[in-house]
Structures are given as structure tokens and as C-alpha cells.
Design a protein around this motif. Structure first.
Motif, PDB file in Angstrom:
ATOM      1  N   PHE A 106      18.847 -34.516 -41.846  1.00 12.70           N
ATOM      2  CA  PHE A 106      17.961 -33.448 -42.300  1.00 12.70           C
ATOM      3  C   PHE A 106      16.872 -33.261 -41.254  1.00 12.70           C
ATOM      4  N   PRO A 107      16.264 -32.068 -41.206  1.00  9.56           N
ATOM      5  CA  PRO A 107      15.208 -31.828 -40.207  1.00  9.56           C
ATOM      6  C   PRO A 107      14.001 -32.735 -40.445  1.00  9.56           C
ATOM      7  N   ALA A 108      13.549 -33.396 -39.393  1.00  6.98           N
ATOM      8  CA  ALA A 108      12.400 -34.305 -39.494  1.00  6.98           C
ATOM      9  C   ALA A 108      11.123 -33.563 -39.863  1.00  6.98           C
ATOM     10  N   THR A 109      11.103 -32.239 -39.659  1.00  5.19           N
ATOM     11  CA  THR A 109       9.900 -31.464 -39.973  1.00  5.19           C
ATOM     12  C   THR A 109       9.701 -31.297 -41.478  1.00  5.19           C
ATOM     13  N   LEU A 110      10.735 -31.558 -42.282  1.00  2.00           N
ATOM     14  CA  LEU A 110      10.571 -31.489 -43.734  1.00  2.00           C
ATOM     15  C   LEU A 110       9.792 -32.711 -44.218  1.00  2.00           C
ATOM     16  N   ASP A 111       8.939 -32.511 -45.216  1.00  2.00           N
ATOM     17  CA  ASP A 111       8.249 -33.646 -45.816  1.00  2.00           C
ATOM     18  C   ASP A 111       9.293 -34.566 -46.433  1.00  2.00           C
ATOM     19  N   HIS A 112       9.193 -35.863 -46.123  1.00  3.87           N
ATOM     20  CA  HIS A 112      10.127 -36.816 -46.702  1.00  3.87           C
ATOM     21  C   HIS A 112       9.471 -38.188 -46.800  1.00  3.87           C
ATOM     22  N   VAL A 113       9.991 -38.984 -47.709  1.00  2.00           N
ATOM     23  CA  VAL A 113       9.523 -40.353 -47.867  1.00  2.00           C
ATOM     24  C   VAL A 113      10.759 -41.249 -47.939  1.00  2.00           C
ATOM     25  N   VAL A 114      10.741 -42.324 -47.140  1.00  2.00           N
ATOM     26  CA  VAL A 114      11.844 -43.276 -47.130  1.00  2.00           C
ATOM     27  C   VAL A 114      11.629 -44.256 -48.272  1.00  2.00           C
ATOM     28  N   LEU A 115      12.604 -44.309 -49.180  1.00  2.00           N
ATOM     29  CA  LEU A 115      12.523 -45.214 -50.313  1.00  2.00           C
ATOM     30  C   LEU A 115      13.191 -46.556 -50.026  1.00  2.00           C
ATOM     31  N   ARG A 116      14.209 -46.530 -49.169  1.00  2.00           N
ATOM     32  CA  ARG A 116      14.915 -47.765 -48.814  1.00  2.00           C
ATOM     33  C   ARG A 116      15.684 -47.548 -47.527  1.00  2.00           C
ATOM     34  N   ARG A 117      15.776 -48.556 -46.706  1.00  4.68           N
ATOM     35  CA  ARG A 117      16.511 -48.478 -45.445  1.00  4.68           C
ATOM     36  C   ARG A 117      17.577 -49.571 -45.437  1.00  4.68           C
ATOM     37  N   ARG A 118      18.779 -49.189 -44.999  1.00  2.82           N
ATOM     38  CA  ARG A 118      19.871 -50.156 -44.870  1.00  2.82           C
ATOM     39  C   ARG A 118      20.434 -50.103 -43.453  1.00  2.82           C
ATOM     40  N   ALA A 119      20.682 -51.258 -42.880  1.00  2.00           N
ATOM     41  CA  ALA A 119      21.268 -51.339 -41.544  1.00  2.00           C
ATOM     42  C   ALA A 119      22.747 -51.002 -41.593  1.00  2.00           C
ATOM     43  N   ILE A 120      23.211 -50.343 -40.539  1.00  2.00           N
ATOM     44  CA  ILE A 120      24.634 -50.067 -40.393  1.00  2.00           C
ATOM     45  C   ILE A 120      25.242 -51.197 -39.585  1.00  2.00           C
ATOM     46  N   GLY A 121      26.373 -51.681 -40.025  1.00  2.00           N
ATOM     47  CA  GLY A 121      27.058 -52.759 -39.324  1.00  2.00           C
ATOM     48  C   GLY A 121      28.548 -52.591 -39.470  1.00  2.00           C
ATOM     49  N   SER A 157      33.487 -39.738 -39.928  1.00  2.00           N
ATOM     50  CA  SER A 157      33.801 -38.565 -39.108  1.00  2.00           C
ATOM     51  C   SER A 157      32.558 -37.729 -38.800  1.00  2.00           C
ATOM     52  N   ASN A 158      32.729 -36.812 -37.865  1.00  2.00           N
ATOM     53  CA  ASN A 158      31.637 -35.928 -37.447  1.00  2.00           C
ATOM     54  C   ASN A 158      31.224 -34.920 -38.509  1.00  2.00           C
ATOM     55  N   GLU A 159      31.941 -34.864 -39.617  1.00  2.00           N
ATOM     56  CA  GLU A 159      31.512 -33.953 -40.681  1.00  2.00           C
ATOM     57  C   GLU A 159      30.126 -34.334 -41.202  1.00  2.00           C
ATOM     58  N   HIS A 160      29.709 -35.546 -40.938  1.00  2.00           N
ATOM     59  CA  HIS A 160      28.378 -35.996 -41.356  1.00  2.00           C
ATOM     60  C   HIS A 160      27.302 -35.686 -40.327  1.00  2.00           C
ATOM     61  N   GLY A 161      27.671 -35.027 -39.266  1.00  2.00           N
ATOM     62  CA  GLY A 161      26.695 -34.616 -38.267  1.00  2.00           C
ATOM     63  C   GLY A 161      26.819 -35.409 -36.989  1.00  2.00           C
ATOM     64  N   GLU A 162      26.982 -34.691 -35.901  1.00  2.00           N
ATOM     65  CA  GLU A 162      27.173 -35.335 -34.601  1.00  2.00           C
ATOM     66  C   GLU A 162      25.976 -36.174 -34.190  1.00  2.00           C
ATOM     67  N   GLU A 163      24.768 -35.749 -34.554  1.00  2.00           N
ATOM     68  CA  GLU A 163      23.579 -36.511 -34.142  1.00  2.00           C
ATOM     69  C   GLU A 163      23.493 -37.863 -34.837  1.00  2.00           C
ATOM     70  N   PHE A 164      24.181 -38.005 -35.952  1.00  2.00           N
ATOM     71  CA  PHE A 164      24.233 -39.288 -36.654  1.00  2.00           C
ATOM     72  C   PHE A 164      25.437 -40.112 -36.192  1.00  2.00           C
ATOM     73  N   VAL A 165      26.588 -39.475 -36.094  1.00  2.00           N
ATOM     74  CA  VAL A 165      27.842 -40.177 -35.826  1.00  2.00           C
ATOM     75  C   VAL A 165      28.022 -40.527 -34.350  1.00  2.00           C
ATOM     76  N   ASN A 166      27.694 -39.610 -33.449  1.00  2.00           N
ATOM     77  CA  ASN A 166      27.970 -39.841 -32.025  1.00  2.00           C
ATOM     78  C   ASN A 166      27.297 -41.081 -31.438  1.00  2.00           C
ATOM     79  N   PRO A 167      26.031 -41.373 -31.756  1.00  2.00           N
ATOM     80  CA  PRO A 167      25.453 -42.610 -31.200  1.00  2.00           C
ATOM     81  C   PRO A 167      26.208 -43.876 -31.633  1.00  2.00           C
ATOM     82  N   ILE A 168      26.710 -43.880 -32.863  1.00  2.00           N
ATOM     83  CA  ILE A 168      27.477 -45.038 -33.337  1.00  2.00           C
ATOM     84  C   ILE A 168      28.799 -45.113 -32.585  1.00  2.00           C
ATOM     85  N   ALA A 169      29.483 -43.975 -32.462  1.00  2.00           N
ATOM     86  CA  ALA A 169      30.758 -43.943 -31.729  1.00  2.00           C
ATOM     87  C   ALA A 169      30.558 -44.345 -30.269  1.00  2.00           C
TER      88      ALA A 169
END
Length: 195
Positions: free
Chosen positions: A29-44, A73-85
């Protein structure tokens, strides 16, 4: 409320640049939107519990060389998936996207075929698989409350409540950006008590 990561794009640019196969607001989602992180989980990684990688508390990156790893897959967004790939490719792994590329389908595919999979950490670990962090794999997925652009007083009140609620939890050292350790069971769901 969504599992996602903010991307550094204005809302209008974010919406106009979506590819037809991408799901808007599914994982990014765009970082410019107001948001609050409720929980963070590491990807492994989810690895077969009988496999050699399960013996590591933290999998050395060099151990990924030549291994087939089920990938979201990239259906979740290239900016999220590509760094992991890209990380997997740099380690010499072989990312493999199945017909269904959503996180749960990827985990089930890996379980059925006895291979490793990217694990986003938000679902119960499947039988026969174990979660492991990987050396240098520093990605995460947040449970965030994101306020949209349409004026909505009720949504604004709820969002303001969530900001105060999370600030109080952060002050007590509960959840939020601190994230979860890999030796804790993943959260299957999160619920907020509105008292």
C-alpha cells in the motif's frame, strides 16, 4: 486492515501503475496513507522437518544453493516479491512459482512436494514443516490498519483509537514493530478487544 508493506509511491501513482494481475492493497500500500503497524512478522523459510535444513536454528545463506524453493507470485506486487526472489537468486536457490502463488497455496505446494517455501509467518505451520530464519533474509510482513483517502468520520475515529491502542502496547513492549521470534508459534489471527 491488511497484511502488507508500505511502498514509497503517492496513492494516484500506486493505483495507475498496478499491473492487471496485481491485487490492489493485498500486500502493498502507498506509504503516504496514514497507517499503524499492529504486528510485524519476519519472512523466512518453511522447510521439511525431516530435511537437513531443519537442523539449523538459522539457515546459513550458502545452504540455499541449488535448492528449489516455492515462491509467492508477483500478483502480490513486484516491490514486495522481487526483493525476496532476488535474495534467493543471489544465494543460488531456484525460486519456483506454482500455479497458485498465494502464501497458503505456496506452503501447501511445498508440503506436498517435500521442498522449502517462503513462509510469511502469519499462518499455522503445516504438519511436517518447520519455520526457520535465513541468514541475511531481512524481510517482514506487517499487520497494519491503513486509512483510505475517502473522508469517513467513523473510520477516522477507529483509526485514531488503533493508534492510541498500539502506542500503549508499544510502551508495554507488546507486539508492534518488535516482531516475533522464529521460535514462537505464528499468529493465526489477531483480534482487538474494544472495551
Amino acid at each position: 486492515m491488511l497484511l502488507g508493506v508500505p511502498v514509497d509511491k503517492p496513492v494516484q501513482e500506486f493505483m495507475t501503475e498496478l499491473h492487471p494481475s496485481e491485487i490492489a492493497n493485498e500486500v502493498q500500500f502507498p506509504a503516504t496513507l496514514d497507517h499503524v503497524v499492529l504486528r510485524r512478522r519476519a519472512i523466512g523459510l518453511l522447510v521439511p522437518e525431516e530435511g537437513d535444513l531443519a537442523r539449523y536454528d538459522v539457515i546459513p545463506a550458502r545452504q540455499l544453493a541449488g535448492r528449489r524453493i516455492a515462491m509467492i507470485s508477483n500478483e502480490h506486487g513486484e516491490e514486495f516479491v522481487n526483493p525476496i526472489a532476488n535474495f534467493l537468486l543471489q544465494c543460488g536457490a531456484v525460486p519456483s512459482v506454482s500455479a497458485e502463488g498465494n502464501a497458503m497455496a505456496v506452503e501447501r505446494h511445498a508440503q506436498r512436494h517435500g521442498i522449502c517455501a517462503i513462509g510469511i509467518g502469519w499462518f499455522a505451520t503445516l504438519p511436517g514443516m518447520v519455520r526457520r530464519p535465513v541468514e541475511g533474509m531481512d524481510f517482514h510482513l506487517d499487520l497494519s490498519l491503513v486509512l483510505g483517502t475517502a473522508p469517513n468520520p467513523a473510520a477516522r475515529r477507529f483509526f485514531d483509537f488503533a493508534v492510541r491502542w498500539q502506542a500503549a502496547r508499544d510502551a508495554m513492549g507488546i507486539g508492534g514493530l518488535a516482531g516475533d521470534r522464529f521460535d514462537q508459534p505464528p499468529i493465526a489471527s489477531t483480534c482487538m478487544a474494544l472495551a
